[in-house]
Scaffold this motif. Structure first.
Motif, PDB file in Angstrom:
ATOM      1  N   VAL A   1      35.621  46.514  47.495  1.00  0.00           N
ATOM      2  CA  VAL A   1      36.758  46.171  46.626  1.00  0.00           C
ATOM      3  C   VAL A   1      36.551  44.781  46.017  1.00  0.00           C
ATOM      4  O   VAL A   1      36.712  44.586  44.812  1.00  0.00           O
ATOM      5  CB  VAL A   1      38.086  46.237  47.419  1.00  0.00           C
ATOM      6  CG1 VAL A   1      39.252  45.737  46.564  1.00  0.00           C
ATOM      7  CG2 VAL A   1      38.346  47.669  47.890  1.00  0.00           C
ATOM      8  N   THR A   2      36.161  43.814  46.832  1.00  0.00           N
ATOM      9  CA  THR A   2      36.003  42.456  46.289  1.00  0.00           C
ATOM     10  C   THR A   2      34.820  42.394  45.321  1.00  0.00           C
ATOM     11  O   THR A   2      34.901  41.754  44.277  1.00  0.00           O
ATOM     12  CB  THR A   2      35.818  41.419  47.420  1.00  0.00           C
ATOM     13  OG1 THR A   2      34.709  41.802  48.245  1.00  0.00           O
ATOM     14  CG2 THR A   2      37.077  41.310  48.271  1.00  0.00           C
ATOM     15  N   ALA A   3      33.736  43.096  45.655  1.00  0.00           N
ATOM     16  CA  ALA A   3      32.574  43.088  44.754  1.00  0.00           C
ATOM     17  C   ALA A   3      32.879  43.840  43.462  1.00  0.00           C
ATOM     18  O   ALA A   3      32.183  43.675  42.463  1.00  0.00           O
ATOM     19  CB  ALA A   3      31.354  43.696  45.436  1.00  0.00           C
ATOM     20  N   GLY A   4      33.916  44.665  43.484  1.00  0.00           N
ATOM     21  CA  GLY A   4      34.282  45.430  42.294  1.00  0.00           C
ATOM     22  C   GLY A   4      35.254  44.695  41.379  1.00  0.00           C
ATOM     23  O   GLY A   4      35.617  45.218  40.326  1.00  0.00           O
ATOM     24  N   LEU A   5      35.675  43.506  41.763  1.00  0.00           N
ATOM     25  CA  LEU A   5      36.611  42.749  40.911  1.00  0.00           C
ATOM     26  C   LEU A   5      35.981  42.481  39.544  1.00  0.00           C
ATOM     27  O   LEU A   5      34.819  42.069  39.452  1.00  0.00           O
ATOM     28  CB  LEU A   5      36.982  41.426  41.589  1.00  0.00           C
ATOM     29  CG  LEU A   5      37.911  41.545  42.810  1.00  0.00           C
ATOM     30  CD1 LEU A   5      37.864  40.270  43.655  1.00  0.00           C
ATOM     31  CD2 LEU A   5      39.348  41.828  42.350  1.00  0.00           C
TER      32      LEU A   5
ATOM     33  N   HIS B   1      41.642  35.710  48.438  1.00  0.00           N
ATOM     34  CA  HIS B   1      40.650  34.640  48.277  1.00  0.00           C
ATOM     35  C   HIS B   1      39.615  35.041  47.222  1.00  0.00           C
ATOM     36  O   HIS B   1      39.286  34.257  46.332  1.00  0.00           O
ATOM     37  CB  HIS B   1      39.976  34.380  49.621  1.00  0.00           C
ATOM     38  CG  HIS B   1      39.006  33.241  49.600  1.00  0.00           C
ATOM     39  ND1 HIS B   1      39.381  31.945  49.885  1.00  0.00           N
ATOM     40  CD2 HIS B   1      37.698  33.192  49.296  1.00  0.00           C
ATOM     41  CE1 HIS B   1      38.322  31.151  49.758  1.00  0.00           C
ATOM     42  NE2 HIS B   1      37.280  31.881  49.408  1.00  0.00           N
ATOM     43  N   CYS B   2      39.109  36.260  47.329  1.00  0.00           N
ATOM     44  CA  CYS B   2      38.075  36.704  46.383  1.00  0.00           C
ATOM     45  C   CYS B   2      38.648  36.887  44.984  1.00  0.00           C
ATOM     46  O   CYS B   2      38.003  36.571  43.992  1.00  0.00           O
ATOM     47  CB  CYS B   2      37.419  38.000  46.875  1.00  0.00           C
ATOM     48  SG  CYS B   2      36.395  37.724  48.329  1.00  0.00           S
ATOM     49  N   ARG B   3      39.880  37.404  44.911  1.00  0.00           N
ATOM     50  CA  ARG B   3      40.497  37.570  43.595  1.00  0.00           C
ATOM     51  C   ARG B   3      40.652  36.207  42.924  1.00  0.00           C
ATOM     52  O   ARG B   3      40.387  36.051  41.745  1.00  0.00           O
ATOM     53  CB  ARG B   3      41.860  38.248  43.741  1.00  0.00           C
ATOM     54  CG  ARG B   3      42.518  38.605  42.416  1.00  0.00           C
ATOM     55  CD  ARG B   3      44.007  38.766  42.594  1.00  0.00           C
ATOM     56  NE  ARG B   3      44.557  37.585  43.263  1.00  0.00           N
ATOM     57  CZ  ARG B   3      45.690  37.567  43.949  1.00  0.00           C
ATOM     58  NH1 ARG B   3      46.404  38.664  44.075  1.00  0.00           N
ATOM     59  NH2 ARG B   3      46.119  36.455  44.516  1.00  0.00           N
TER      60      ARG B   3
END
Lengths: 504, 443
Positions: free
Chosen positions: A101-105, B54-56
């Motif tokens: 999910v984070t790598a897909g941002l 955090h990543c967003r």
């Protein structure tokens, strides 16, 4: 009663059991994507470009058929999310879905590597964040993530060592790289790729580096010793400080193959052992998915004396922002296109932050617990090659079944019928009928018990009905394949039936 | 503990079975002075909601090119990729598999690799393709090293118009192998001075379209290679060869390329996908993995990795390369992408690119800039501005347009040169807006 199965169900079954190539599903005129339509003026293509080709013979299929094709193929493929995958040396741990999910941002996917640095501060912060975690976990002075796979990281380390010796005026003299007989094949291959001659160092009866043989091989022609710690036998090298001292005493450098870092996270730091550099596999230790053989992520750690040779640019934290440092006159140069496997770094950072300082040591602790548990439970049927506490993996030997005509490979193939992926076989090369099992910390006792029960049952079967093992696997879409035929009648590219196959 | 499933009771039972009192007892072989004392100096653990936030936040600190119009290329392109690609590669059966060393349990992946090889070989007009390299630059370097194995020569001749990063990687790889790199000079944006190539050449390396977007004359480069007994190696953008006559038609020995335009996100330049294809006579020297079709004991067709005796885990220091883990998942992404596009789609994407590029050239010339090189181009071109390209790029970014790559310094151009890429994703309105904004900036 076969006549109770409707024909339509049989058809569905057949699409999975007898997959056709996507080329064989093609019908002229179909297209599987709703593509952008240009609204700019038409142009004369031949006048604009020169010689044009005939069409590219790619398959023509609808979008639904594209999905069905690949979804059905996924049904005949085994991944960690399918079941237990104890492949030694590969660290097949759970790949947390939040990482995807984070790598897909969008702010990570849709950025270009040559954008101005002030427009990608979030991305540079990710790379820097991973670097800072890895520096602390490994104890090294610097980290670069430019190498994109483990073997690439090894090779880059050897290049740094080569540059180091050259800078000391010893480039021509130091032509030899020493490698233990238990090492991964990538070690000697990487050494060869840096122009080095390879000399093998034996392992002693306890499974450690043979110090006498090492001392005998050490002289001023040695550029480096490549050590895997813990070794591929799954054993920690208790003399590692002494090994490093001996190599340093003759002016050599010591590289650590970090394939087995999972045994050390939060427990011990290779940078403190005396190593000059090491590679890491973020796709092993730090949970980025293996993806069927890549992308990997081969970050390397190095001590201060090698830092000036690092591949440029170096991602560096400045006072106000993270920047790309190109001013590296002693750099060996670039080893890959940009800054490494960035989207894999996002996944690794997500993973590292999930564990944090409290959780990181549990990775190694439970990985080691699981491996020792499997080793203990299988001790009667498949003894360990060395009777010592193992680290994150155990190397067992199936040699006692050889006289029954049963090989390690047969046991492995039978495991597939029990629903498990086999361990690594016949490696390390120095253990006869080796079975290398790496359970990882993310497997439960319940899973390990089911696996061990299956292994015990298979070993019993080896004594009672060895042919059941020889004929395994019997549950998959194909049985054992004729690999000699694959080489002799090389078929590596689809041809329409009317065409001649490629032959060599 | 995230991702670690052990209950205290489980742990205790396991320790009992092993015959030790605590987990610490399993680490007795690590000398005490080498143990980590206390906690590592890193932040505290985050829960999943915190991880996402955090990543967003980090992602939002980047300029997102799904919202800013991108005319930047230089090897990595803002191209369309259908949703099917992400849907397939996120399936756990593919995403979380290892290299298919156990073919019986990996037929799905192996078949997709066979399909990938077939489509890449077809695109480039070559006999065989491998199952992927790291990226376009390392693929080029591997091809050069392979050429030195074929004819035992230690000098490679390379066009001065290949991507500067590819050149840097080539230099690094060749330095390590004691191979000399000689540059073939360019003139007016294309490779010209082939007279420098001598009979000590292992290979002649050409990129087309080259770094400037110019389409090179492959026949001339091939003739220079043939006259000197050298291999002819082409680095080729895959999308351009939806229309252009492929390198195989020019008797190329090895063709490499960057596969990112075939379905991969730009992703700040990684992971990428190295393409590698060659003539059948060199197949036993090819680096990396190859999948072949064979049969099982009952005559059923199946796929397996083949020609394995080239590889590092079997041949060790005598292997053709050290490559092991490659870019399998990216190759799968591009296989889905290529299947979705098909014969007509790849042509349509390439044709749209040409139309958009030609339109952009026409509009941008009206702003008082001129084309630096008068050549046939695909997708990309060098625009000479009346003033600094960096200044113009930065001013246009304020207006939501990423104008291209300023070429001064590291990128084979002058301070006023801008490398502009126009893919099939750009619209007439975006190009008009770019041209009018550039005009404003320049005045």
């Amino acid at each position: 009663m076969p006549n109770r199965i409707p024909e339509s169900a049989n058809m569905r079954w057949k699409t999975v059991r007898e997959p056709r190539l996507i080329f064989e599903k093609s019908s002229p005129g179909q297209i599987g994507a709703n593509l952008p339509k240009a609204d700019t003026p038409e142009v004369d293509l031949a006048a604009t470009l020169g010689d044009l080709r005939d069409g590219v013979e790619w398959p023509e299929v609808s979008e639904l058929e594209v999905m069905r094709h690949f979804v059905n193929l996924s049904h005949i493929n085994y991944g960690i999310e399918t079941g237990f995958y104890p492949l030694g040396s590969c660290t097949m741990k759970y790949n947390p879905r939040i990482n995807e999910v984070t790598a897909g941002l969008s702010g990570f996917r849709n950025i270009h590597p040559l954008m101005p640095e002030d427009t990608v501060q979030g991305a540079l912060e990710v790379i820097c964040g991973v670097k800072e975690y890895l520096m602390e976990i490994t104890g090294f002075y610097e980290i670069t993530q430019q190498p994109v796979a483990g073997a690439h990281g090894e090779m880059t380390c050897l290049m740094l060592i080569k540059a180091f010796h050259a800078a000391n005026g010893e480039g021509d003299k130091r032509t030899v790289v020493l490698i233990p007989d238990s090492a991964h094949g990538t070690n000697p291959a990487s050494a060869a790729r840096c122009g080095y001659d390879v000399k093998s160092i034996p392992t002693d009866a306890e499974g450690n580096t043979d110090l006498v043989a090492l001392e005998a091989a050490l002289d001023d022609t040695v550029a480096a010793f490549m050590v895997t710690n813990p070794s591929t036998l799954g054993l920690f090298e208790p003399n590692i400080e002494r090994v490093c001292e001996l190599v340093h005493a003759v002016g050599g450098q010591v590289f650590c193959d970090g394939a087995n870092m999972n045994a050390m996270v939060g427990t011990t730091r290779p940078g403190d052992h005396g190593f000059d550099c090491m590679h890491l596999n973020l796709h092993k230790t730090f949970s980025t998915p293996h993806g069927g053989g890549g992308p990997g992520c081969g970050a390397i750690g190095l001590q201060e004396h090698l830092a000036k040779f690092m591949p440029a640019p170096v991602v560096t934290r400045g006072e106000f922002e993270v920047f790309l440092d190109y001013d590296r006159p002693d750099s060996i140069g670039r080893v890959s296109s940009f800054y490494g496997q960035f989207l894999m770094a996002v996944r690794a950072l997500t993973y590292l932050m999930a564990y944090g300082k409290e959780g990181l040591p549990n990775i190694s602790r439970y990985a080691v617990l699981n491996a020792n548990y499997v080793k203990a439970r299988l001790a009667d049927v498949l003894p360990a090659a060395h009777d010592r506490p193992c680290m994150h993996e155990c190397v067992l030997t199936a040699s006692k079944y050889k006289k029954l005509g049963v090989r390690a490979l047969d046991i492995s193939k039978r495991l597939i019928d029990h629903g498990f992926h086999p361990p690594t076989n016949y490696f390390p090369l120095i253990v006869p009928e080796a079975m290398m099992i790496e359970p990882t910390e993310t497997e439960s006792k319940e899973t390990l018990d089911r696996f061990c029960d299956a292994m015990i049952a298979i070993c019993k079967e080896a004594e009672e009905d060895p042919d059941a093992l020889h004929n395994a696997p019997a549950t998959q879409i194909v049985g054992r394949l004729d690999e000699a035929r694959a080489v002799k009648f090389l078929d590596v590219k689809y041809k329409k039936e009317s065409e001649e196959p490629v032959s060599v | 503990m995230p991702y670690i499933p052990h209950t205290e009771a489980d742990t205790q039972k396991m320790l009992d079975t092993i015959g030790v009192k605590s987990i610490d007892d399993l680490f007795i072989e690590i000398p005490d002075n080498l143990r980590v004392k206390g906690q590592l100096n890193v932040p505290s653990a985050k829960d999943e909601a915190q991880l996402f936030q955090h990543c967003r936040d980090l992602a939002e600190r980047n300029v997102d090119l799904s919202r800013t119009t991108c005319f930047l290329g230089a090897g990595i392109y803002d191209r369309f990729s259908p949703a099917t690609v992400g849907a397939v590669i996120s399936r756990g059966e593919f995403l979380t598999a290892y290299t298919p060393y156990q073919p019986e349990a990996s037929q799905g992946y192996l078949q997709t690799i066979y399909e990938f090889q077939s489509m890449i070989a077809e695109l480039y007009g070559m006999d065989v393709a491998n199952a992927s390299m790291y990226d376009g630059t390392t693929s080029l370097a591997e091809a050069a090293i392979m050429a030195t194995y074929v004819n035992k020569r230690k000098k490679v001749y390379v066009s001065g118009a290949i991507h500067p990063h590819a050149r840097e990687v080539l230099n690094t790889y060749c330095w390590a192998m004691d191979v000399e790199v000689v540059e073939i000079r360019t003139q007016d944006g294309v490779t010209k001075d082939y007279s420098i190539v001598k009979d000590d050449a292992a290979c002649v390396l050409l990129q087309t379209p080259n770094f400037f977007g110019c389409i090179e004359d492959m026949a001339v480069a091939r003739d220079a290679a043939r006259a000197n007994g050298a291999l002819f190696i082409v680095s080729a953008d895959p999308v351009a060869f939806g229309l252009l006559k492929p390198p195989g038609d020019f008797d190329a020995d090895i063709v490499v390329g960057e596969g990112q335009p075939l379905g991969l996100p730009m992703g700040f330049g990684g992971p990428l996908l190295g393409l590698f294809a060659c003539k059948k006579e060199y197949v036993r020297l090819i680096p990396g993995r190859i999948v072949g079709r064979t049969v099982d004991g009952e005559g059923r067709s199946g796929f397996t990795m083949t020609l394995r005796t080239r590889e590092q885990d079997i041949r060790r220091e005598k292997a053709t390369s050290n490559i092991c883990t490659n870019e399998a998942l990216m190759a799968l992404a591009s296989t889905v992408h290529m299947s979705a596009l098909g014969k007509n789609g790849i042509r349509q994407v390439a044709e749209s690119t040409v139309r958009n590029t030609q339109y952009a050239i026409q509009k941008l010339k009206e702003t008082g800039c001129h084309l630096k090189y008068d050549q046939k181009v695909f997708c990309e071109f060098v625009l000479s501005l009346p003033k600094s390209a960096v200044g113009a790029r930065d001013a246009l970014l304020e207006k939501g347009i990423l104008a291209g790559l300023p070429m001064g310094g590291r990128y084979l151009g002058d301070e006023n040169d801008l490398l502009v890429a126009v893919t099939e994703l750009r619209t007439r309105a975006q190009i008009d807006e770019f041209a009018s904004a550039l005009k404003e900036v320049l005045n």
